[in-house]
Write a protein that holds these residues in place. Structure first.
Motif, short mmCIF file in Angstrom:
data_model
loop_
_atom_site.label_atom_id
_atom_site.label_comp_id
_atom_site.label_asym_id
_atom_site.label_seq_id
_atom_site.Cartn_x
_atom_site.Cartn_y
_atom_site.Cartn_z
N ILE A 197 0.85 -1.19 0.00
CA ILE A 197 0.00 0.00 0.00
C ILE A 197 0.89 1.23 0.00
O ILE A 197 1.69 1.43 0.92
CB ILE A 197 -0.89 0.04 1.26
N LYS A 198 0.72 2.08 -1.02
CA LYS A 198 1.56 3.28 -1.11
C LYS A 198 0.72 4.54 -0.90
O LYS A 198 -0.39 4.65 -1.43
CB LYS A 198 2.25 3.31 -2.48
N PHE A 199 1.27 5.46 -0.12
CA PHE A 199 0.60 6.74 0.09
C PHE A 199 1.43 7.86 -0.52
O PHE A 199 2.64 7.95 -0.28
CB PHE A 199 0.40 7.01 1.59
N ARG A 255 11.27 11.87 -10.09
CA ARG A 255 10.08 12.45 -9.45
C ARG A 255 8.90 11.48 -9.56
O ARG A 255 8.73 10.81 -10.57
CB ARG A 255 9.71 13.81 -10.09
N GLY A 256 8.14 11.41 -8.48
CA GLY A 256 7.02 10.47 -8.45
C GLY A 256 7.48 9.04 -8.21
O GLY A 256 6.70 8.09 -8.32
N GLY A 257 8.76 8.88 -7.84
CA GLY A 257 9.37 7.55 -7.78
C GLY A 257 8.87 6.62 -6.68
O GLY A 257 9.17 5.42 -6.71
N SER A 258 8.08 7.15 -5.74
CA SER A 258 7.53 6.24 -4.73
C SER A 258 6.59 5.23 -5.36
O SER A 258 6.43 4.11 -4.85
CB SER A 258 6.77 7.02 -3.65
N ASP A 259 5.95 5.62 -6.47
CA ASP A 259 5.10 4.65 -7.18
C ASP A 259 5.94 3.46 -7.61
O ASP A 259 5.52 2.30 -7.49
CB ASP A 259 4.48 5.30 -8.44
N LEU A 260 7.14 3.75 -8.11
CA LEU A 260 8.02 2.67 -8.57
C LEU A 260 8.45 1.80 -7.39
O LEU A 260 8.43 0.57 -7.48
CB LEU A 260 9.24 3.26 -9.28
N ALA A 294 0.10 12.89 -17.36
CA ALA A 294 -0.88 12.57 -16.32
C ALA A 294 -0.12 12.10 -15.07
O ALA A 294 0.21 10.94 -14.95
CB ALA A 294 -1.82 11.47 -16.79
N LYS A 295 0.13 13.03 -14.15
CA LYS A 295 1.12 12.70 -13.12
C LYS A 295 0.62 11.74 -12.04
O LYS A 295 1.37 11.38 -11.14
CB LYS A 295 1.69 13.98 -12.53
N VAL A 296 -0.61 11.27 -12.19
CA VAL A 296 -1.18 10.38 -11.17
C VAL A 296 -0.34 9.11 -10.95
O VAL A 296 -0.29 8.59 -9.83
CB VAL A 296 -2.67 10.08 -11.49
MG MG Z 1 2.89 10.92 -7.40
#
Ligand code: MG
Ligand code: ADP
Ligand code: ASP
Length: 411
Positions: A5-7, A149-154, A206-208
């Motif tokens: 689970i990622k926040f 950037r946004g790398g927590s998704d990865l 789409a940065k989501v």
């Molecule tokens: Mg993000």
């Protein structure tokens, strides 16, 4: 069963929000899942740290940038673990190097090479909830890296793959929409979307979801559920194409304002010119996106291309040097450009999409500076002041008034 689970930053943006997030985790633990949490830095923290470094030096050493910006996640995971412990659920926070998530040496956009999962498995077996810092990696020789950037998704997708688990991404919108819901209030939530479409959308602004996280999920078939941390609604499932029942010509409209355009004016039109410019940019690890070369007049032509704004200063200085060497007249940079795109897997087998897109732009008096296409998208570069208008008009033409969803794979 395992679950990652990622926040995102907004979901852990204050102590109250961390507690709200922790309660979501506890619900899943109560349902019987062995949960691994991945957290981003608190909202705004990564930007704040980057700005501090830039204040000192416009091109700070990237190793030091990683050392600095990785700290945002470290704060968040400690606060998250403290909260879970307080609520009666033993938790242990882990930095990227403690997992370890091993990467190459490309600071600020490192690629994941290996992940060690044993420590997380041991913690789960002992009844702890591991809370892992998103965004962080470590090289084989102990240098701290970050994953872009946004790398927590990865980070979340990588851990889900290592555990054979699904991945829940909690964010500040209810899922993936047909356009950014902050720009287009009529945008609709997409219940299921293929990796291919999501990857294209993510790459086009789409940065989501971070594009690289989708690339990874697609390669290893990691199932992702994007949903809101502020509601219990089902969000969007990102899945292999064959599990997505609906196919539409245009799935979504995206806007990317993160690029700059650089034009080399009046370059001699002879073999090797494009090579000299783009070789120099490639050597500096700069990713070039749209490229346009005009028809030549009297042996001269103009060459334009776009790069990420964060690379634009460097790209401009490199191109100025090359331009002087090859005898170009001047180099012009424009930061006020936007790339708007229509994306959809159904475009592979439909026609007329480009004409319709150009018609919408023409009717709104918006000039097109560059065009690029792939099998499942068409992008146009326009003046950034028309970016949001263009997205709304395209959304209205293709999605609100567009054909109803065609169901395929019917049995
Ligand atoms: Mg993000
Ligand atoms: P997080 O901090 O949770 O990782 P991000 O800010 O990275 O969240 O991504 C979520 C944001 O992405 C939303 O607030 C929304 O404005 C934006 N966004 C852009 N395009 C879309 C889209 N097509 N669907 C949903 N959100 C989108
Ligand atoms: N904190 C990092 C960023 O802002 C990583 C992330 O949020 O995914 O880019």
């Amino acid at each position: 069963m395992h679950l990652v689970i990622k926040f995102g930053g907004t979901s852990v943006g204050s102590l109250e929000r961390i507690e709200n997030a922790a309660r979501k985790v506890i619900e899943k633990v109560k349902e019987g899942y062995k949960v691994v949490v991945v957290s981003s830095a608190m909202a705004g923290e990564t930007d704040r740290l980057i700005n501090l470094a830039r204040h000192l030096d416009n091109f700070p050493p990237e190793r030091e940038v990683d050392m600095l910006i990785s700290t945002g996640e470290q704060q968040a995971i400690a606060l998250f673990a403290i909260t879970l412990n307080k609520l009666g659920y033993p938790a242990v926070s882990l930095c990227g190097w403690q997992v370890p998530i091993i990467t190459d040496h490309v600071h600020t956009k490192a690629r994941v090479r290996k992940v060690g999962i044993q420590r997380i498995k041991n913690l789960l077996k002992e009844g702890y909830i591991p809370v892992v810092a998103g965004f962080q990696g470590v090289t084989e020789d102990w240098e701290i890296t970050t994953l872009g950037r946004g790398g927590s998704d990865l980070s979340a997708v990588v851990l889900a793959h290592a555990l054979g688990a699904d991945c829940e991404i909690y964010t500040d919108v209810e899922g993936v929409f047909t356009a950014d819901p902050r720009i287009v209030p009529q945008a609709r939530k997409i219940p299921r979307i293929s990796y291919e479409e999501m990857l294209e959308m993510a790459s086009l602004g789409a940065k989501v979801m971070q594009a690289r996280s989708i690339e990874f999920a697609m390669k290893y078939n990691v199932r992702i559920h994007v949903r809101s941390s502020f509601s219990d609604e089902e969000g969007t499932w990102i899945l292999p194409e064959e599990e997505v029942m609906e196919k539409v010509a245009v799935r979504a409209i995206t806007l990317d304002t993160k690029e700059s355009r650089i034009t080399v004016v009046r370059v001699p039109d002879r073999p090797g010119i494009a090579y000299s410019i783009f070789k120099a940019l490639g050597d500096a690890h700069i990713v070039v996106d749209m490229i346009v070369q005009n028809v030549s007049h009297q042996g001269y032509t103009d060459m334009s291309f776009t790069v990420n704004k964060t690379d634009a200063d460097l790209a401009e200085s490199i191109v100025r040097k090359v331009a002087a060497e090859i005898g170009a007249q001047e180099v012009v940079r424009d930061d006020h450009v936007a790339k708007i795109s229509v994306v959809g897997i159904g475009m592979k087998s439909s026609y007329g999409t480009a004409a319709k897109m150009f018609e919408v732009l023409y009717k709104n008096n918006i000039n097109i500076m560059a065009i690029s296409t792939s099998e499942i998208k068409i992008s146009c570069l326009i003046d950034s002041k028309y970016g949001e208008l263009a997205v709304r008009e395209l959304h209205s033409a293709f999605i609100e008034e567009g054909e109803e969803v065609k169901v395929i794979n019917e049995t």
